[in-house]
Design a protein around this motif. Structure first.
Motif, PDB file in Angstrom:
ATOM      1  N   MET A  44       0.746  -1.247   0.119  1.00  0.00           N
ATOM      2  CA  MET A  44       0.031   0.005   0.153  1.00  0.00           C
ATOM      3  C   MET A  44       0.812   1.243  -0.086  1.00  0.00           C
ATOM      4  O   MET A  44       0.527   2.130  -0.613  1.00  0.00           O
ATOM      5  N   GLY A  45       1.985   1.172   0.600  1.00  0.00           N
ATOM      6  CA  GLY A  45       2.865   2.152   0.609  1.00  0.00           C
ATOM      7  C   GLY A  45       3.487   2.784  -0.859  1.00  0.00           C
ATOM      8  O   GLY A  45       3.997   3.667  -1.168  1.00  0.00           O
ATOM      9  N   ILE A  46       3.526   1.502  -1.441  1.00  0.00           N
ATOM     10  CA  ILE A  46       4.062   1.735  -2.857  1.00  0.00           C
ATOM     11  C   ILE A  46       3.166   2.117  -3.971  1.00  0.00           C
ATOM     12  O   ILE A  46       3.065   2.884  -4.718  1.00  0.00           O
ATOM     13  N   VAL A  47       2.077   1.049  -4.048  1.00  0.00           N
ATOM     14  CA  VAL A  47       1.004   1.069  -5.253  1.00  0.00           C
ATOM     15  C   VAL A  47       0.171   2.186  -4.762  1.00  0.00           C
ATOM     16  O   VAL A  47      -0.370   2.750  -5.796  1.00  0.00           O
ATOM     17  N   GLY A  48      -0.372   2.570  -3.645  1.00  0.00           N
ATOM     18  CA  GLY A  48      -1.167   3.798  -3.534  1.00  0.00           C
ATOM     19  C   GLY A  48      -0.444   5.022  -4.271  1.00  0.00           C
ATOM     20  O   GLY A  48      -1.458   5.647  -5.118  1.00  0.00           O
ATOM     21  N   PRO A  49       0.667   5.369  -3.810  1.00  0.00           N
ATOM     22  CA  PRO A  49       0.940   6.840  -4.435  1.00  0.00           C
ATOM     23  C   PRO A  49       1.414   6.525  -6.038  1.00  0.00           C
ATOM     24  O   PRO A  49       1.414   7.479  -6.666  1.00  0.00           O
ATOM     25  N   ILE A  50       1.718   5.361  -6.514  1.00  0.00           N
ATOM     26  CA  ILE A  50       1.917   5.183  -7.659  1.00  0.00           C
ATOM     27  C   ILE A  50       0.679   5.388  -8.465  1.00  0.00           C
ATOM     28  O   ILE A  50       0.684   5.853  -9.548  1.00  0.00           O
ATOM     29  N   THR A  51      -0.316   4.890  -8.092  1.00  0.00           N
ATOM     30  CA  THR A  51      -1.663   4.812  -8.908  1.00  0.00           C
ATOM     31  C   THR A  51      -2.576   6.248  -8.724  1.00  0.00           C
ATOM     32  O   THR A  51      -2.622   7.022  -9.473  1.00  0.00           O
ATOM     33  N   ALA A  52      -2.831   6.550  -7.366  1.00  0.00           N
ATOM     34  CA  ALA A  52      -3.568   7.778  -7.136  1.00  0.00           C
ATOM     35  C   ALA A  52      -2.404   8.948  -7.232  1.00  0.00           C
ATOM     36  O   ALA A  52      -2.836  10.060  -7.495  1.00  0.00           O
ATOM     37  N   GLY A  53      -1.296   8.531  -6.838  1.00  0.00           N
ATOM     38  CA  GLY A  53      -0.235   9.880  -6.875  1.00  0.00           C
ATOM     39  C   GLY A  53      -0.093  10.337  -8.025  1.00  0.00           C
ATOM     40  O   GLY A  53       0.203  11.751  -8.050  1.00  0.00           O
ATOM     41  N   ILE A  54      -0.009   9.766  -9.075  1.00  0.00           N
ATOM     42  CA  ILE A  54       0.180  10.168 -10.341  1.00  0.00           C
ATOM     43  C   ILE A  54      -1.040  10.955 -10.816  1.00  0.00           C
ATOM     44  O   ILE A  54      -0.823  11.892 -11.510  1.00  0.00           O
ATOM     45  N   LEU A  55      -2.129  10.391 -10.771  1.00  0.00           N
ATOM     46  CA  LEU A  55      -3.537  11.327 -10.864  1.00  0.00           C
ATOM     47  C   LEU A  55      -3.507  12.602 -10.488  1.00  0.00           C
ATOM     48  O   LEU A  55      -3.701  13.473 -11.043  1.00  0.00           O
ATOM     49  N   THR A  56      -3.307  12.451  -9.192  1.00  0.00           N
ATOM     50  CA  THR A  56      -3.396  13.548  -8.401  1.00  0.00           C
ATOM     51  C   THR A  56      -2.159  14.806  -8.415  1.00  0.00           C
ATOM     52  O   THR A  56      -2.680  15.965  -8.775  1.00  0.00           O
ATOM     53  N   SER A  57      -1.279  14.405  -8.794  1.00  0.00           N
ATOM     54  CA  SER A  57       0.223  15.187  -9.230  1.00  0.00           C
ATOM     55  C   SER A  57      -0.359  15.740 -10.346  1.00  0.00           C
ATOM     56  O   SER A  57       0.210  16.950 -10.735  1.00  0.00           O
ATOM     57  N   ALA A  58      -0.683  14.956 -11.310  1.00  0.00           N
ATOM     58  CA  ALA A  58      -0.978  15.420 -12.733  1.00  0.00           C
ATOM     59  C   ALA A  58      -2.029  16.472 -12.722  1.00  0.00           C
ATOM     60  O   ALA A  58      -1.808  17.490 -13.472  1.00  0.00           O
ATOM     61  N   ALA A  59      -3.130  16.316 -11.872  1.00  0.00           N
ATOM     62  CA  ALA A  59      -3.910  17.405 -11.559  1.00  0.00           C
ATOM     63  C   ALA A  59      -3.627  18.694 -11.265  1.00  0.00           C
ATOM     64  O   ALA A  59      -4.134  19.560 -11.810  1.00  0.00           O
TER      65      ALA A  59
END
Length: 99
Positions: A44-59
Protein backbone atom coordinates in the motif's frame (compact mmCIF):
# COMPACT_ATOMS: atom_id res chain seq x y z
CA UNK A 1 6.14 19.68 -12.71
CA UNK A 2 3.97 16.68 -11.85
CA UNK A 3 7.05 14.52 -11.42
CA UNK A 4 8.32 16.54 -8.46
CA UNK A 5 4.99 16.36 -6.64
CA UNK A 6 4.73 12.64 -7.40
CA UNK A 7 8.23 11.89 -6.08
CA UNK A 8 7.59 13.75 -2.84
CA UNK A 9 4.28 11.93 -2.39
CA UNK A 10 6.01 8.57 -2.98
CA UNK A 11 8.93 9.31 -0.66
CA UNK A 12 6.74 10.65 2.14
CA UNK A 13 4.40 7.66 1.80
CA UNK A 14 7.33 5.26 2.06
CA UNK A 15 8.56 7.24 5.08
CA UNK A 16 5.39 6.22 6.94
CA UNK A 17 4.67 2.78 5.46
CA UNK A 18 8.12 1.17 5.70
CA UNK A 19 8.40 1.56 9.51
CA UNK A 20 4.78 0.41 9.91
CA UNK A 21 5.44 -2.64 7.72
CA UNK A 22 8.62 -3.49 9.61
CA UNK A 23 6.83 -3.13 12.94
CA UNK A 24 4.03 -5.40 11.72
CA UNK A 25 6.57 -7.93 10.46
CA UNK A 26 8.42 -7.90 13.77
CA UNK A 27 5.32 -8.24 15.95
CA UNK A 28 3.49 -10.79 13.76
CA UNK A 29 6.44 -12.91 12.64
CA UNK A 30 5.23 -16.04 14.47
CA UNK A 31 1.59 -15.74 13.42
CA UNK A 32 0.46 -18.12 10.69
CA UNK A 33 -1.23 -15.51 8.47
CA UNK A 34 -0.37 -12.28 10.27
CA UNK A 35 3.06 -11.95 8.73
CA UNK A 36 1.42 -11.29 5.37
CA UNK A 37 -0.17 -8.13 6.77
CA UNK A 38 3.23 -6.47 6.72
CA UNK A 39 3.56 -7.23 3.01
CA UNK A 40 0.19 -5.62 2.35
CA UNK A 41 1.23 -2.52 4.33
CA UNK A 42 4.40 -2.21 2.27
CA UNK A 43 2.47 -2.72 -0.97
CA UNK A 44 0.00 0.00 0.00
CA UNK A 45 2.94 2.32 0.61
CA UNK A 46 4.12 1.77 -2.95
CA UNK A 47 1.01 1.01 -5.02
CA UNK A 48 -1.14 3.78 -3.53
CA UNK A 49 1.13 6.68 -4.45
CA UNK A 50 1.91 5.17 -7.83
CA UNK A 51 -1.74 4.90 -8.86
CA UNK A 52 -3.50 7.74 -7.08
CA UNK A 53 -0.38 9.87 -6.68
CA UNK A 54 0.23 10.07 -10.41
CA UNK A 55 -3.35 11.17 -11.05
CA UNK A 56 -3.47 13.82 -8.34
CA UNK A 57 0.01 15.10 -9.17
CA UNK A 58 -0.97 15.45 -12.81
CA UNK A 59 -4.15 17.31 -11.79
CA UNK A 60 -2.14 19.71 -9.62
CA UNK A 61 0.37 20.27 -12.41
CA UNK A 62 -2.49 20.88 -14.85
CA UNK A 63 -3.89 23.60 -12.63
CA UNK A 64 -0.48 25.23 -12.32
CA UNK A 65 0.07 25.07 -16.08
CA UNK A 66 -3.40 26.47 -16.82
CA UNK A 67 -2.72 29.33 -14.42
CA UNK A 68 0.64 29.96 -16.09
CA UNK A 69 2.54 29.60 -12.81
CA UNK A 70 5.90 28.01 -12.22
CA UNK A 71 6.26 25.54 -9.37
CA UNK A 72 9.22 25.96 -7.06
CA UNK A 73 10.64 22.83 -5.39
CA UNK A 74 9.28 23.80 -1.96
CA UNK A 75 5.75 23.88 -3.39
CA UNK A 76 6.28 20.38 -4.81
CA UNK A 77 7.46 19.23 -1.37
CA UNK A 78 4.44 20.77 0.33
CA UNK A 79 1.93 19.37 -2.14
CA UNK A 80 3.49 15.88 -2.18
CA UNK A 81 3.65 15.55 1.58
CA UNK A 82 0.19 17.09 1.80
CA UNK A 83 -1.17 14.24 -0.31
CA UNK A 84 0.38 11.71 2.06
CA UNK A 85 -0.97 13.59 5.07
CA UNK A 86 -4.49 13.51 3.60
CA UNK A 87 -4.22 9.76 2.97
CA UNK A 88 -3.04 9.18 6.55
CA UNK A 89 -5.90 11.26 8.00
CA UNK A 90 -8.50 9.41 5.93
CA UNK A 91 -6.95 6.05 6.89
CA UNK A 92 -7.05 6.80 10.61
CA UNK A 93 -10.59 8.19 10.47
CA UNK A 94 -11.82 5.12 8.62
CA UNK A 95 -10.40 2.78 11.29
CA UNK A 96 -11.95 4.78 14.12
CA UNK A 97 -15.33 4.77 12.42
CA UNK A 98 -15.45 0.97 12.53
CA UNK A 99 -14.82 0.71 16.27
Amino acid sequence: MWYGVFLWALVSSLFFHVPAGLLALFTLRHHKYGRFISVSILLMGIVGPITAGILTSAAIAGVYRAAGKEMIPFEALTLGTGQTFCVLVVSFLRILATL
